[in-house]
Scaffold this motif. Structure first.
Motif, mmCIF file in Angstrom:
data_model
loop_
_atom_site.group_PDB
_atom_site.id
_atom_site.type_symbol
_atom_site.label_atom_id
_atom_site.label_comp_id
_atom_site.label_asym_id
_atom_site.label_seq_id
_atom_site.Cartn_x
_atom_site.Cartn_y
_atom_site.Cartn_z
ATOM 1 N N TRP A 1 -96.178 61.624 51.403
ATOM 2 C CA TRP A 1 -95.059 62.555 50.709
ATOM 3 C C TRP A 1 -94.705 61.789 49.319
ATOM 4 C CZ3 TRP A 1 -91.221 63.451 55.297
ATOM 5 C CH2 TRP A 1 -91.783 64.164 56.198
ATOM 6 N N LEU A 2 -94.445 60.212 49.514
ATOM 7 C CA LEU A 2 -93.876 59.446 48.436
ATOM 8 C C LEU A 2 -94.948 59.602 47.281
ATOM 9 C CD1 LEU A 2 -92.718 56.697 50.472
ATOM 10 C CD2 LEU A 2 -91.093 58.312 49.307
ATOM 11 N N VAL A 3 -96.416 59.476 47.830
ATOM 12 C CA VAL A 3 -97.234 59.341 46.648
ATOM 13 C C VAL A 3 -97.488 60.834 46.012
ATOM 14 C CG1 VAL A 3 -99.595 59.046 46.282
ATOM 15 C CG2 VAL A 3 -98.650 57.579 47.659
ATOM 16 N N ALA A 4 -97.111 61.927 46.625
ATOM 17 C CA ALA A 4 -97.610 63.227 46.109
ATOM 18 C C ALA A 4 -96.311 63.714 45.392
ATOM 19 C CB ALA A 4 -97.711 64.235 47.347
ATOM 20 N N ALA A 5 -95.096 63.531 45.683
ATOM 21 C CA ALA A 5 -94.138 63.614 44.832
ATOM 22 C C ALA A 5 -93.982 62.985 43.486
ATOM 23 C CB ALA A 5 -92.851 63.578 45.526
ATOM 24 N N PRO A 6 -93.643 63.878 42.528
ATOM 25 C CA PRO A 6 -93.594 63.151 41.199
ATOM 26 C C PRO A 6 -92.383 62.221 41.285
ATOM 27 C CG PRO A 6 -92.838 65.515 41.048
ATOM 28 C CD PRO A 6 -93.395 65.215 42.342
ATOM 29 N N VAL A 7 -92.471 60.991 40.513
ATOM 30 C CA VAL A 7 -91.391 60.258 40.404
ATOM 31 C C VAL A 7 -90.440 60.255 39.287
ATOM 32 C CG1 VAL A 7 -92.775 58.528 41.913
ATOM 33 C CG2 VAL A 7 -92.689 58.518 39.040
ATOM 34 N N SER A 8 -89.266 59.903 39.217
ATOM 35 C CA SER A 8 -88.399 60.121 38.247
ATOM 36 C C SER A 8 -88.834 59.306 36.920
ATOM 37 C CB SER A 8 -86.997 59.576 38.564
ATOM 38 O OG SER A 8 -86.517 60.395 39.421
ATOM 39 N N GLU A 9 -88.544 59.659 35.692
ATOM 40 C CA GLU A 9 -88.820 58.999 34.445
ATOM 41 C C GLU A 9 -88.585 57.364 34.585
ATOM 42 O OE1 GLU A 9 -88.703 59.348 29.466
ATOM 43 O OE2 GLU A 9 -88.010 60.788 30.914
ATOM 44 N N GLY A 10 -89.277 56.543 34.167
ATOM 45 C CA GLY A 10 -88.890 55.144 34.254
ATOM 46 C C GLY A 10 -89.395 54.372 35.468
ATOM 47 N N ASP A 11 -89.549 55.240 36.563
ATOM 48 C CA ASP A 11 -89.668 54.599 37.996
ATOM 49 C C ASP A 11 -91.155 54.419 38.155
ATOM 50 O OD1 ASP A 11 -87.137 54.726 38.799
ATOM 51 O OD2 ASP A 11 -87.501 56.448 40.124
ATOM 52 N N ASP A 12 -91.645 53.154 39.045
ATOM 53 C CA ASP A 12 -92.716 52.656 38.997
ATOM 54 C C ASP A 12 -93.564 53.371 40.391
ATOM 55 O OD1 ASP A 12 -95.215 51.299 39.174
ATOM 56 O OD2 ASP A 12 -94.355 49.397 39.575
ATOM 57 N N PRO A 13 -94.329 54.156 40.312
ATOM 58 C CA PRO A 13 -94.950 54.723 41.410
ATOM 59 C C PRO A 13 -95.991 53.758 42.481
ATOM 60 C CG PRO A 13 -96.553 55.308 39.513
ATOM 61 C CD PRO A 13 -95.243 54.411 38.981
ATOM 62 N N GLN A 14 -96.296 52.521 42.065
ATOM 63 C CA GLN A 14 -97.117 51.762 42.542
ATOM 64 C C GLN A 14 -96.636 51.150 43.871
ATOM 65 O OE1 GLN A 14 -100.428 51.548 41.253
ATOM 66 N NE2 GLN A 14 -100.653 50.724 43.432
ATOM 67 N N PRO A 15 -95.501 50.833 44.097
ATOM 68 C CA PRO A 15 -95.040 50.417 45.491
ATOM 69 C C PRO A 15 -95.147 51.501 46.344
ATOM 70 C CG PRO A 15 -93.302 49.702 43.838
ATOM 71 C CD PRO A 15 -94.376 50.756 43.066
ATOM 72 N N ASP A 16 -95.007 52.670 46.166
ATOM 73 C CA ASP A 16 -95.320 53.731 47.207
ATOM 74 C C ASP A 16 -96.684 53.684 47.153
ATOM 75 O OD1 ASP A 16 -92.618 54.134 47.952
ATOM 76 O OD2 ASP A 16 -92.546 55.893 45.980
ATOM 77 N N ARG A 17 -97.690 53.879 46.411
ATOM 78 C CA ARG A 17 -99.004 53.773 46.458
ATOM 79 C C ARG A 17 -99.699 52.595 47.280
ATOM 80 N NH1 ARG A 17 -101.793 56.928 42.873
ATOM 81 N NH2 ARG A 17 -103.513 55.542 42.783
ATOM 82 N N ASN A 18 -98.971 51.378 47.017
ATOM 83 C CA ASN A 18 -99.346 50.288 47.862
ATOM 84 C C ASN A 18 -98.891 50.468 49.189
ATOM 85 O OD1 ASN A 18 -100.282 49.274 45.631
ATOM 86 N ND2 ASN A 18 -98.572 47.740 45.624
ATOM 87 N N LEU A 19 -97.547 51.238 49.965
ATOM 88 C CA LEU A 19 -97.196 51.426 51.106
ATOM 89 C C LEU A 19 -98.237 52.549 51.650
ATOM 90 C CD1 LEU A 19 -95.051 51.114 53.114
ATOM 91 C CD2 LEU A 19 -93.991 53.416 51.990
ATOM 92 N N LEU A 20 -98.796 53.320 51.211
ATOM 93 C CA LEU A 20 -99.701 54.358 51.853
ATOM 94 C C LEU A 20 -100.855 53.494 51.918
ATOM 95 C CD1 LEU A 20 -100.736 57.115 52.716
ATOM 96 C CD2 LEU A 20 -101.150 57.677 50.384
ATOM 97 N N ALA A 21 -101.340 52.979 50.855
ATOM 98 C CA ALA A 21 -102.478 51.924 51.076
ATOM 99 C C ALA A 21 -102.602 50.888 52.082
ATOM 100 C CB ALA A 21 -102.843 51.313 49.619
#
Length: 555
Positions: A384-404
């Motif tokens: 869910w965290l990876v699929a949902a758009p993040v707010s402007e300025g937020d870094d999506p990589q930590p959530d991608r790393n969590l799923l990874a």
């Protein structure tokens, strides 16, 4: 840990032993080379020479097999046979060694099936191979593969550069057929399995069958790379035909031979019955109204299947197979109201996250699920965290790393090679260390374009962006010379292949220039400006039409 440093389930690591390189000789004049690549190469000696069955993934792989054959037999190879279209890439090695007139026997759909995987669906098919067989994983380290379930690896490094050497069959059939080959009576029986062109080859005088039905792991009704439906009922027919032969030796496309009529009867019958079990119990559950999720949770193979590697889940997994059986019977809708009109994935993920209390809450619950070895739930939450758009300025990589991280744990703990490879490949994609973006684009190959009289024009229809084509009605004839003309009519937001007649525009172009354009080495502007290309008709309409396609060429 394995010698390459892979962190993997011990059952998957142990599976490597039965896939290791060995040149089996189950009976005089019958040899099967295991461990030379993903597939086996089999040789049958007849009075007039040797029959080579399947040629692997490359010229180099088959050359290695022929070198092995030469240590035990000095007769020439006088015929090649294909069990199906998957392992036919080294045939040129045979023809170079024994003459271009060596006949090649196969089902008559081999060429069509090869073409299918390299045309419209090429990106999906290629990406699927990368994910299923770990082609993007490192050769050493935690993420390396101990084996790929049916073989030690997709291709051996020692066979690089893996030169393609497919040669089309010269003698084909689509029905039970008897041939005289190399002085032997040979019976060929269509036996669809993971391909509709699979055949069982029976040598009655040798009591030996070569087939693509019984694998060194439970048959993959559903391959995680995605494929056309493999109907278990059809597979069962082929297995019953195989059992009826009462063979003394059964050699396969993968894995060690099985010898002895009693052992073959017991093991192949158990293999067959495991597949019937999956079909029967899936249908039973469907009749009860179970959804695909309920089927996956409730249909479990008998524990006795773990007693023999040919019925064990070392390649795919049963819970995926039952989903595929459901979809093959009645399609994707399983009666769950939530699946009838689901929200778009990003919107659904955003609402779920909001309902749970925000991203930080979902992130904490995902991390806790991983700590508690609840990987199913951890993967769902993190997705869910990876699929949902993040707010402007937020870094999506930590959530991608969590799923990874959750996927990597899944890969390390599963005994199924397909699942491990897929999970680790996707984990590395999420982390950015093994990106898959290049496998999500249609990449044309120059040699394929030049070999196609139609210049691969028809493939463009599946590259059309309908939004860019809105309102266009343009019909172009592509003229490659020597009566090689193909048309494409963009209308109603589709691209319809034609013979080029009645077109309003003609692009006369040298095949090499056209190949340069499709492979991204030349822009459309450079193409139409080149002396090797001539536009007859409205140039602006041609440019507008070609701009509608997802071609990775500079414009």
């Amino acid at each position: 840990m394995t010698p390459t440093g892979a962190c993997a389930h011990r059952l998957l690591v142990d599976h490597s032993e039965r896939l290791s390189r060995e040149f089996y000789a189950p009976s005089p004049g019958v040899w099967c080379l295991v461990g030379n690549g993903l597939s086996n190469q089999t040789f049958i000696e007849g009075p007039e020479g040797v029959i080579a069955i399947d040629t692997g993934e490359s010229v180099e792989e088959m050359q290695a097999a022929l070198k092995q054959l030469a240590t035990v037999c000095d007769k020439p190879v006088v015929a090649v046979m294909y069990t199906h279209f998957h392992y036919v890439g080294g045939t040129r090695a045979v023809l170079e060694a024994f003459g271009a007139d060596v006949p090649i026997y196969a089902h008559d759909r081999v060429v069509a099936n090869l073409r299918r995987t390299s045309d419209d669906i090429a990106p999906m098919y290629g990406r699927g191979l990368v994910e299923q067989f770990g082609l993007a994983l490192p050769a050493t380290g935690l993420d390396s593969m101990p084996n790929v379930g049916l073989g030690l690896t997709f291709r051996l490094a020692e066979h690089a550069p893996h030169t393609p050497g497919f040669v089309p069959p010269t003698i084909t059939t689509d029905r039970p057929t008897a041939w005289r080959i190399a002085g032997l009576d040979v019976q060929v029986m269509p036996a669809p399995s993971d391909a509709d062109d699979s055949v069982t080859i029976w040598f009655p005088s040798l009591k030996t069958a070569v087939q693509n039905l019984v694998w060194p792991a439970l048959f993959n009704i559903f391959p995680i790379r995605g494929e056309e439906y493999r109907d278990p009922r059809v597979l069962l027919e082929g297995l019953d035909d195989l059992l009826a032969l009462e063979a003394q030796h059964v050699l396969g496309t993968h894995g060690p031979p099985i010898s002895g009529a009693a052992a073959i009867g017991t093991r192949v019958r158990a293999y067959r019955d495991a597949i019937q079990f999956l079909w029967d119990q899936t249908v039973r559950g469907m009749n009860k109204g179970w959804t695909t999720d309920e089927l996956a949770a409730r249909v479990r193979l008998p524990q006795t299947c773990d007693a023999d590697y040919i019925t064990a889940e070392r390649y795919g997994v049963a819970e995926h197979h039952v989903r595929q059986i459901h979809n093959g019977i009645k399609g994707w809708f399983d009666g769950d109201p939530a699946r009838l009109f689901p929200l778009e994935p990003a919107e659904r993920a955003s609402r779920l996250i909001e309902g749970f209390g925000g991203r930080s809450v979902v992130r904490a619950q995902a991390a806790a699920a991983m700590q508690n070895d609840d990987l199913r739930w951890a993967i769902e939450l993190a997705s869910w965290l990876v699929a949902a758009p993040v707010s402007e300025g937020d870094d999506p990589q930590p959530d991608r790393n969590l799923l990874a991280g959750a996927l990597r744990l899944l890969g390390q703990r599963t005994p199924a090679a397909n699942i491990r490879s897929w999970a680790l490949t996707r984990a590395r994609d999420l982390e950015g260390v093994g990106p898959l973006e290049r496998y999500r684009k249609h990449r044309f190959r120059r040699d394929s374009i030049l070999a196609d009289p139609a210049g691969s024009v028809a493939i463009l229809r599946v590259l059309l962006d309908p939004h860019r084509a809105d309102g266009l009605d343009v019909h172009v004839c592509f003229d490659f010379g020597n009566n090689r003309e193909r048309g494409l009519h963009v209308r109603n937001q589709v691209a319809v292949p034609t013979d080029g007649s009645s077109s309003s525009i003609s692009l006369r172009v040298d095949a090499e220039l056209w190949a340069a354009f499709l492979t991204g080495k030349m822009s459309l502007a450079s193409l139409v400006a080149d002396k090797g290309a001539t536009v007859v008709g409205n140039r602006e309409d041609l440019i507008a039409m070609m701009a509608c396609f997802d071609i990775s060429a500079p414009r």
